[in-house]
Design a protein around this motif. Structure first.
Motif, PDB file in Angstrom:
ATOM      1  N   VAL A 140      -9.596 -30.845  31.136  1.00 23.79           N
ATOM      2  CA  VAL A 140     -10.916 -30.275  31.025  1.00 23.79           C
ATOM      3  C   VAL A 140     -11.756 -31.241  31.844  1.00 23.79           C
ATOM      4  O   VAL A 140     -12.587 -30.800  32.528  1.00 23.79           O
ATOM      5  N   SER A 141     -11.684 -32.550  31.748  1.00 24.53           N
ATOM      6  CA  SER A 141     -12.540 -33.560  32.344  1.00 24.53           C
ATOM      7  C   SER A 141     -12.277 -33.534  34.103  1.00 24.53           C
ATOM      8  O   SER A 141     -13.327 -33.875  34.433  1.00 24.53           O
ATOM      9  N   ALA A 142     -11.129 -33.089  34.334  1.00 20.15           N
ATOM     10  CA  ALA A 142     -11.268 -33.001  35.964  1.00 20.15           C
ATOM     11  C   ALA A 142     -11.819 -31.758  36.437  1.00 20.15           C
ATOM     12  O   ALA A 142     -12.520 -32.021  37.434  1.00 20.15           O
ATOM     13  N   LEU A 143     -11.878 -30.588  35.400  1.00 16.78           N
ATOM     14  CA  LEU A 143     -12.636 -29.524  36.048  1.00 16.78           C
ATOM     15  C   LEU A 143     -14.019 -29.885  35.956  1.00 16.78           C
ATOM     16  O   LEU A 143     -14.949 -29.198  36.738  1.00 16.78           O
ATOM     17  N   PHE A 144     -14.470 -30.408  34.742  1.00 15.80           N
ATOM     18  CA  PHE A 144     -15.768 -30.769  34.509  1.00 15.80           C
ATOM     19  C   PHE A 144     -16.340 -31.718  35.582  1.00 15.80           C
ATOM     20  O   PHE A 144     -17.343 -31.612  36.256  1.00 15.80           O
ATOM     21  N   GLU A 145     -15.456 -32.621  36.184  1.00 13.06           N
ATOM     22  CA  GLU A 145     -16.055 -33.540  37.141  1.00 13.06           C
ATOM     23  C   GLU A 145     -16.031 -32.694  38.496  1.00 13.06           C
ATOM     24  O   GLU A 145     -16.919 -32.911  39.319  1.00 13.06           O
ATOM     25  N   LYS A 146     -14.988 -31.793  38.594  1.00 20.78           N
ATOM     26  CA  LYS A 146     -15.041 -31.300  39.938  1.00 20.78           C
ATOM     27  C   LYS A 146     -16.101 -30.130  40.159  1.00 20.78           C
ATOM     28  O   LYS A 146     -16.879 -30.109  41.427  1.00 20.78           O
ATOM     29  N   TRP A 147     -16.754 -29.464  38.927  1.00 19.78           N
ATOM     30  CA  TRP A 147     -17.665 -28.658  39.161  1.00 19.78           C
ATOM     31  C   TRP A 147     -19.080 -29.170  38.704  1.00 19.78           C
ATOM     32  O   TRP A 147     -20.124 -28.535  38.869  1.00 19.78           O
ATOM     33  N   GLY A 148     -18.935 -30.351  38.079  1.00 14.61           N
ATOM     34  CA  GLY A 148     -20.192 -30.686  37.583  1.00 14.61           C
ATOM     35  C   GLY A 148     -20.389 -30.221  36.044  1.00 14.61           C
ATOM     36  O   GLY A 148     -20.004 -29.264  35.515  1.00 14.61           O
ATOM     37  N   VAL A 149     -21.100 -30.872  35.208  1.00 15.90           N
ATOM     38  CA  VAL A 149     -20.910 -30.690  33.693  1.00 15.90           C
ATOM     39  C   VAL A 149     -21.686 -29.313  33.515  1.00 15.90           C
ATOM     40  O   VAL A 149     -20.875 -28.539  32.675  1.00 15.90           O
ATOM     41  N   GLU A 150     -22.726 -28.985  34.066  1.00 16.85           N
ATOM     42  CA  GLU A 150     -23.550 -27.960  33.390  1.00 16.85           C
ATOM     43  C   GLU A 150     -22.915 -26.545  34.332  1.00 16.85           C
ATOM     44  O   GLU A 150     -22.816 -25.544  33.592  1.00 16.85           O
ATOM     45  N   GLU A 151     -22.448 -26.715  35.421  1.00 14.19           N
ATOM     46  CA  GLU A 151     -21.715 -25.680  36.068  1.00 14.19           C
ATOM     47  C   GLU A 151     -20.347 -25.283  35.217  1.00 14.19           C
ATOM     48  O   GLU A 151     -19.912 -24.209  35.040  1.00 14.19           O
ATOM     49  N   ALA A 152     -19.684 -26.289  34.951  1.00 16.42           N
ATOM     50  CA  ALA A 152     -18.197 -26.175  34.295  1.00 16.42           C
ATOM     51  C   ALA A 152     -18.752 -25.661  32.960  1.00 16.42           C
ATOM     52  O   ALA A 152     -17.704 -24.449  32.533  1.00 16.42           O
ATOM     53  N   LYS A 153     -19.558 -26.080  31.950  1.00 13.58           N
ATOM     54  CA  LYS A 153     -19.847 -25.323  30.953  1.00 13.58           C
ATOM     55  C   LYS A 153     -20.241 -23.637  31.132  1.00 13.58           C
ATOM     56  O   LYS A 153     -19.657 -22.859  30.447  1.00 13.58           O
ATOM     57  N   SER A 154     -20.950 -23.439  32.085  1.00 16.21           N
ATOM     58  CA  SER A 154     -21.182 -22.123  32.406  1.00 16.21           C
ATOM     59  C   SER A 154     -20.076 -21.378  32.644  1.00 16.21           C
ATOM     60  O   SER A 154     -19.737 -20.218  32.292  1.00 16.21           O
ATOM     61  N   LYS A 155     -19.001 -21.910  33.594  1.00  8.45           N
ATOM     62  CA  LYS A 155     -17.971 -21.389  33.732  1.00  8.45           C
ATOM     63  C   LYS A 155     -16.919 -20.916  32.348  1.00  8.45           C
ATOM     64  O   LYS A 155     -16.463 -19.982  32.374  1.00  8.45           O
ATOM     65  N   TYR A 156     -17.032 -21.904  31.705  1.00  5.69           N
ATOM     66  CA  TYR A 156     -16.340 -21.869  30.533  1.00  5.69           C
ATOM     67  C   TYR A 156     -16.887 -20.875  29.434  1.00  5.69           C
ATOM     68  O   TYR A 156     -16.270 -20.104  28.745  1.00  5.69           O
ATOM     69  N   GLU A 157     -18.006 -20.725  29.373  1.00  3.22           N
ATOM     70  CA  GLU A 157     -18.910 -19.844  28.555  1.00  3.22           C
ATOM     71  C   GLU A 157     -18.617 -18.453  28.778  1.00  3.22           C
ATOM     72  O   GLU A 157     -18.122 -17.551  28.181  1.00  3.22           O
ATOM     73  N   GLN A 158     -18.566 -18.307  30.207  1.00  6.89           N
ATOM     74  CA  GLN A 158     -18.129 -16.832  30.856  1.00  6.89           C
ATOM     75  C   GLN A 158     -16.563 -16.538  30.411  1.00  6.89           C
ATOM     76  O   GLN A 158     -16.187 -15.576  30.222  1.00  6.89           O
ATOM     77  N   ARG A 159     -16.066 -17.507  30.687  1.00  9.19           N
ATOM     78  CA  ARG A 159     -14.445 -17.287  30.659  1.00  9.19           C
ATOM     79  C   ARG A 159     -14.066 -17.179  28.828  1.00  9.19           C
ATOM     80  O   ARG A 159     -13.374 -16.398  28.769  1.00  9.19           O
ATOM     81  N   PHE A 160     -14.938 -17.934  28.144  1.00 11.18           N
ATOM     82  CA  PHE A 160     -14.489 -17.281  26.604  1.00 11.18           C
ATOM     83  C   PHE A 160     -14.921 -15.943  26.455  1.00 11.18           C
ATOM     84  O   PHE A 160     -14.216 -15.223  25.548  1.00 11.18           O
ATOM     85  N   LYS A 161     -16.295 -15.480  26.988  1.00 11.18           N
ATOM     86  CA  LYS A 161     -16.431 -14.061  26.831  1.00 11.18           C
ATOM     87  C   LYS A 161     -15.458 -13.212  27.443  1.00 11.18           C
ATOM     88  O   LYS A 161     -15.083 -12.091  26.836  1.00 11.18           O
ATOM     89  N   ASP A 162     -14.635 -13.686  28.569  1.00 15.78           N
ATOM     90  CA  ASP A 162     -13.624 -12.695  29.326  1.00 15.78           C
ATOM     91  C   ASP A 162     -12.319 -12.813  28.511  1.00 15.78           C
ATOM     92  O   ASP A 162     -11.723 -11.794  28.956  1.00 15.78           O
ATOM     93  N   GLY A 163     -12.091 -13.897  27.918  1.00 16.50           N
ATOM     94  CA  GLY A 163     -10.978 -13.998  26.911  1.00 16.50           C
ATOM     95  C   GLY A 163     -10.143 -15.083  27.482  1.00 16.50           C
ATOM     96  O   GLY A 163      -9.618 -15.808  28.476  1.00 16.50           O
ATOM     97  N   LEU A 164     -10.599 -16.295  26.481  1.00 17.06           N
ATOM     98  CA  LEU A 164      -9.964 -17.624  26.721  1.00 17.06           C
ATOM     99  C   LEU A 164      -9.609 -17.871  25.244  1.00 17.06           C
ATOM    100  O   LEU A 164     -10.478 -18.044  24.173  1.00 17.06           O
ATOM    101  N   ASN A 165      -8.140 -18.451  24.955  1.00 14.19           N
ATOM    102  CA  ASN A 165      -7.722 -18.983  23.627  1.00 14.19           C
ATOM    103  C   ASN A 165      -7.524 -20.488  23.849  1.00 14.19           C
ATOM    104  O   ASN A 165      -6.995 -20.713  24.869  1.00 14.19           O
TER     105      ASN A 165
END
Length: 372
Positions: free
Chosen positions: A212-237
């Motif tokens: 997770v920290s690799a992806l958060f560093e890659k995209w930046g914290v706020e963009e990563a949170k946004s991507k994860y929020e959408q991914r949770f909506k689309d189906g993330l376990n």
């Protein structure tokens, strides 16, 4: 198709609170062996021989001669008896998941029971060093045996030492549910994938915070949170550990996963309908490191263990284990990894200080998502 974002992990909240609150406690009982290993490795045992041998650096014994305790995840139950046999030092391995080990160390601040830690996730170990948990300033006598890559990951304060690196997440998909053309090939495609996906919990599984920290560093914290929020909506376990992620992939509960490499290759090589993709941009890396407690009463034995783990012979031994846990890149000079894995795979390895600085924020954010 949407899936439930909540995860069944009865002790995760307690573990997370213990790690994040940095609670100090009084006396604790000695480590027990009640925690069953996740693999078929031998059960933990205290091993002893004659008088303790000198360390690889030639240092004379200076400790109590009593058993040292090794906390950690992969390999600890295998390597502890080998170390005892080869050096004469007494050692007992206590197997934990990453979050469990960190929580145990936090809980024992008032009376530490551990001497050596070996686990994935240099960001979490860096955080321990920054809060004065670890011995610093000691240079192993065989530190020069590290490869150029290994040496590049040694911190200036010598708080911990790298012994290997593996992918905390490659893209694995169910070949009967997803075609090769539809399968995500990059992390952007993984987060945009139409079917349900999953990965392990960064508060519990040792490799999951590096993922997770690799992806958060890659995209930046706020963009990563946004991507994860959408991914949770689309189906993330989110699952407690990588083993359950693999089982969910096989059952069809999820169709693709960001799965630790040895779990992913184990499924593929055993003939399961799973294919593995190592993204060209890189797979989040999990750096396995070894560190010594600042408060160890057995520094000679603890230092000897660190030097033992840096030996090319030891790392070569770990690559020869008949288990996919041996799927990692050794960091001793001249030692090759297993041929079955991606030979030219790149790693996305977050900066240790960055990962340490953002650990509380990221893990807390994930915990909040899991209870919504």
């Amino acid at each position: 198709m949407k899936t439930n974002r909540r995860t069944k992990r009865p002790s995760a909240a307690a573990l997370l609170v213990a790690v994040l609150l940095l609670s100090a406690c009084g006396a604790r009982s000695a480590p027990s062996n009640a925690e069953a290993p996740e693999t078929g490795a031998p059960a933990p045992s205290a091993a002893s021989a004659g008088a303790p041998a000198a360390s690889a650096g030639g240092e004379a014994p200076e400790d109590t001669g009593k058993t040292i305790y090794l906390y950690g995840n992969d390999f600890v139950n295998f390597i502890a008896p080998k170390f005892a046999e080869d050096t004469g030092y007494r050692i007992e391995a206590v197997h934990y998941g990453g979050g469990e080990a960190l929580a145990k160390i936090e809980a024992e601040q008032g009376n530490p029971q551990w001497d050596v830690l070996m686990m994935d996730g240099h960001g979490s170990v860096r955080s321990l060093a920054n809060r004065d948990f670890l011995l610093t300033g000691w240079r192993p006598g065989n530190l020069d045996s590290l490869s150029e890559t290994g040496a590049s990951h040694v911190p200036d304060d010598l708080a911990y030492f790298p012994v290997g690196i593996h992918a905390s997440g490659v893209i694995a998909y169910h070949t009967k549910l997803v075609s090769a053309e539809e399968a995500p090939k990059t992390w952007e495609q993984f987060f945009a994938f139409q079917g349900p996906v999953g990965h392990a919990d960064p508060a519990v599984a040792a490799p999951a915070y590096p993922l997770v920290s690799a992806l958060f560093e890659k995209w930046g914290v706020e963009e990563a949170k946004s991507k994860y929020e959408q991914r949770f909506k689309d189906g993330l376990n989110i699952y407690p550990k990588n083993g359950p992620v693999g089982k969910a992939l096989l059952s069809g509960e999820i169709q693709a996963a960001a799965l630790q490499e040895h779990n992913a290759y184990e499924l593929k090589l055993s003939g399961e309908p799973v294919e593995v993709i190592w993204p060209e941009e890189g797979a989040p890396g999990s750096l396995r490191v070894v560190a010594i407690s600042k408060h160890t009463k057995n520094p000679a034995a603890a230092k000897a263990f660190v030097e033992y783990m840096l030996k090319p012979e030891t790392q070569r031994l770990l690559t020869e284990i008949e288990s996919t846990e041996s799927f990692f890149t050794p960091l001793a000079e001249g030692v090759e990894g297993r041929s079955e894995r991606e030979p030219h795979g790149k790693f996305l390895l977050p900066d240790a200080e960055w990962a340490a600085e953002h650990e509380v924020e990221i893990k807390t954010w994930f915990a909040d998502q899991n209870v919504k």
